[in-house]
Scaffold this active site. Structure first.
Site, mmCIF file in Angstrom:
data_model
loop_
_atom_site.group_PDB
_atom_site.id
_atom_site.type_symbol
_atom_site.label_atom_id
_atom_site.label_comp_id
_atom_site.label_asym_id
_atom_site.label_seq_id
_atom_site.Cartn_x
_atom_site.Cartn_y
_atom_site.Cartn_z
ATOM 1 C CG ASP A 90 47.225 24.800 14.998
ATOM 2 O OD1 ASP A 90 46.588 24.324 14.043
ATOM 3 O OD2 ASP A 90 46.889 25.852 15.603
ATOM 4 C CG HIS A 185 43.884 31.899 12.785
ATOM 5 N ND1 HIS A 185 44.371 31.524 11.566
ATOM 6 C CD2 HIS A 185 43.554 30.757 13.424
ATOM 7 C CE1 HIS A 185 44.349 30.196 11.471
ATOM 8 N NE2 HIS A 185 43.842 29.715 12.584
ATOM 9 N N GLY A 186 42.295 35.130 15.603
ATOM 10 C CA GLY A 186 42.356 36.389 16.353
ATOM 11 C C GLY A 186 40.973 37.004 16.439
ATOM 12 C CG HIS A 213 41.883 26.347 11.615
ATOM 13 N ND1 HIS A 213 43.184 26.377 12.058
ATOM 14 C CD2 HIS A 213 41.674 25.092 11.164
ATOM 15 C CE1 HIS A 213 43.744 25.199 11.855
ATOM 16 N NE2 HIS A 213 42.845 24.395 11.315
ATOM 17 N N GLY A 214 39.934 29.360 14.062
ATOM 18 C CA GLY A 214 39.497 30.709 14.411
ATOM 19 C C GLY A 214 38.147 30.744 15.101
ATOM 20 C CB SER A 216 38.588 33.071 19.674
ATOM 21 O OG SER A 216 39.398 32.131 20.312
ATOM 22 C CB VAL A 236 39.445 27.685 21.314
ATOM 23 C CG1 VAL A 236 39.366 28.921 22.200
ATOM 24 C CG2 VAL A 236 38.060 27.277 20.840
ATOM 25 C CB THR A 238 41.964 34.608 20.098
ATOM 26 O OG1 THR A 238 42.838 34.503 18.965
ATOM 27 C CG2 THR A 238 41.821 36.067 20.467
HETATM 28 P P1 13P Z 1 41.662 31.658 17.424
HETATM 29 O O1 13P Z 1 42.955 32.168 17.962
HETATM 30 O O2 13P Z 1 40.999 32.669 16.594
HETATM 31 O O3 13P Z 1 40.792 31.071 18.473
HETATM 32 O O4 13P Z 1 42.031 30.462 16.397
HETATM 33 C C1 13P Z 1 42.692 29.326 16.876
HETATM 34 C C2 13P Z 1 43.079 28.447 15.758
HETATM 35 O O5 13P Z 1 42.388 28.316 14.773
HETATM 36 C C3 13P Z 1 44.341 27.705 15.870
HETATM 37 O O6 13P Z 1 44.636 26.976 14.731
#
Ligand code: 13P
Length: 290
Positions: A90, A185-186, A213-214, A216, A236, A238
């Site tokens: 990643d 992210h987060g 991406h991101g 969560s 996923v 976070t």
């Molecule tokens: P989250 O941590 O927001 O779930 O994003 C994960 C991600 O996109 C890893 O590349």
């Protein structure tokens, strides 16, 4: 060369099936080796394909590419995992890191040149694709900026430009495209708002599987719409980290005298497994392993 597996599969086949079947495959980042066990057990129980992902910045902490590939392959064997599994790097910040992952037996890599001008992004991505495709490995690349902390690079949301997406796809022949369209992210501050009009346009233009991406904290309704508009891979991290941390705190709170590390860590592992299973149901990949 590293661990060549008869079980690990490249991402492209998985994602083509997902697009045809109107579901998405979950990408779950590993934060320790019991994360690998939790993710693989969840996938087997859900009969779902799965992407085990390691963040570029955690490779050394996890013992290096070779150790990660070895552990994933051996866990698949030991636990009789029969569902398709891809091992993915990643947010690699360099071409060389992608080569190292490929040589160690990864079946998918992401080269993230999104913070460079598009010309340079395409140039880096092409070099990775040339090497990866010779080894039967898939490549993901990114356009635009996912908000928050992107593997050490902090950025504001910056929507992917559809014409830049088309150029990257056509000129570098990638297998999956992360087009940043409002995700972070987060944890989100407030309700996430994804750019669905742009998403539809980018998918219709490029016709490659999109990567979210991101994921969560994105409400299910938006996840379902993202799948409808071409997302075949959903990342996923976070939510698994939060579940792990909450459950470890709870276990320690209710076992004040414990110093039995395996019991504490087992509580965390079960929490990660539960989140992964729930996401597979949300992404409609359960029972799609065959
Ligand atoms: P989250 O941590 O927001 O779930 O994003 C994960 C991600 O996109 C890893 O590349």
């Amino acid at each position: 060369m590293g661990e060549k597996s008869s079980v690990l599969v490249p991402l492209n086949e998985m994602l083509e099936d997902a697009l045809k079947g109107n579901y998405a495959v979950g990408h779950f980042n590993i934060n320790s080796f019991h994360w690998v066990e939790a993710i693989l057990e969840a996938a087997q129980e859900e009969n779902s394909p799965v992407i085990v992902a390691s963040s570029n910045r955690l490779i050394d902490y996890l013992g290096g590419f070779q150790s990660i590939a070895y552990f994933v392959n051996k866990t698949i064997e030991a636990k009789n995992i029969t569902v398709p599994v891809a091992l993915h790097l990643d947010h690699s910040d360099s071409v060389e890191r992608c080569f190292e992952a490929i040589d160690a037996g990864y079946t998918s890599v992401m080269i993230d040149g999104s913070h460079f001008p598009i010309e340079k992004n395409i140039e880096l991505t092409k070099r990775v694709v040339d090497y990866a495709h010779k080894h039967g490995v898939s490549v993901e690349a990114e356009v635009g900026t996912v908000g928050g902390n992107e593997d050490g690079v902090i950025g504001n949301i910056n929507y992917a430009d559809p014409q830049e997406c088309l150029r990257l796809v056509e000129e570098s022949q990638i297998d999956a495209l992360a087009a940043a369209l409002g995700s972070v992210h987060g944890p989100y501050k407030g309700e996430p708002k994804l750019g669905f009009a742009e998403m539809k346009e980018i998918f219709e233009l490029t016709k490659v599987p999109l990567v979210l991406h991101g994921a969560s904290g994105i409400p299910l309704q938006q996840i379902e719409k993202a799948i409808e508009y071409g997302h075949a891979k959903i990342n996923v991290n976070t939510e698994c980290l939060q579940a792990w941390t909450n459950s470890v705190y709870e276990y320690i709170d209710s076992h004040k005298d414990t110093y039995d590390a395996p019991s504490i860590l087992k509580a965390g592992k079960q929490a990660v497994k539960a989140v992964v299973k729930e996401k597979m149901k949300d992404f409609k990949s359960s029972n799609k392993a065959n």
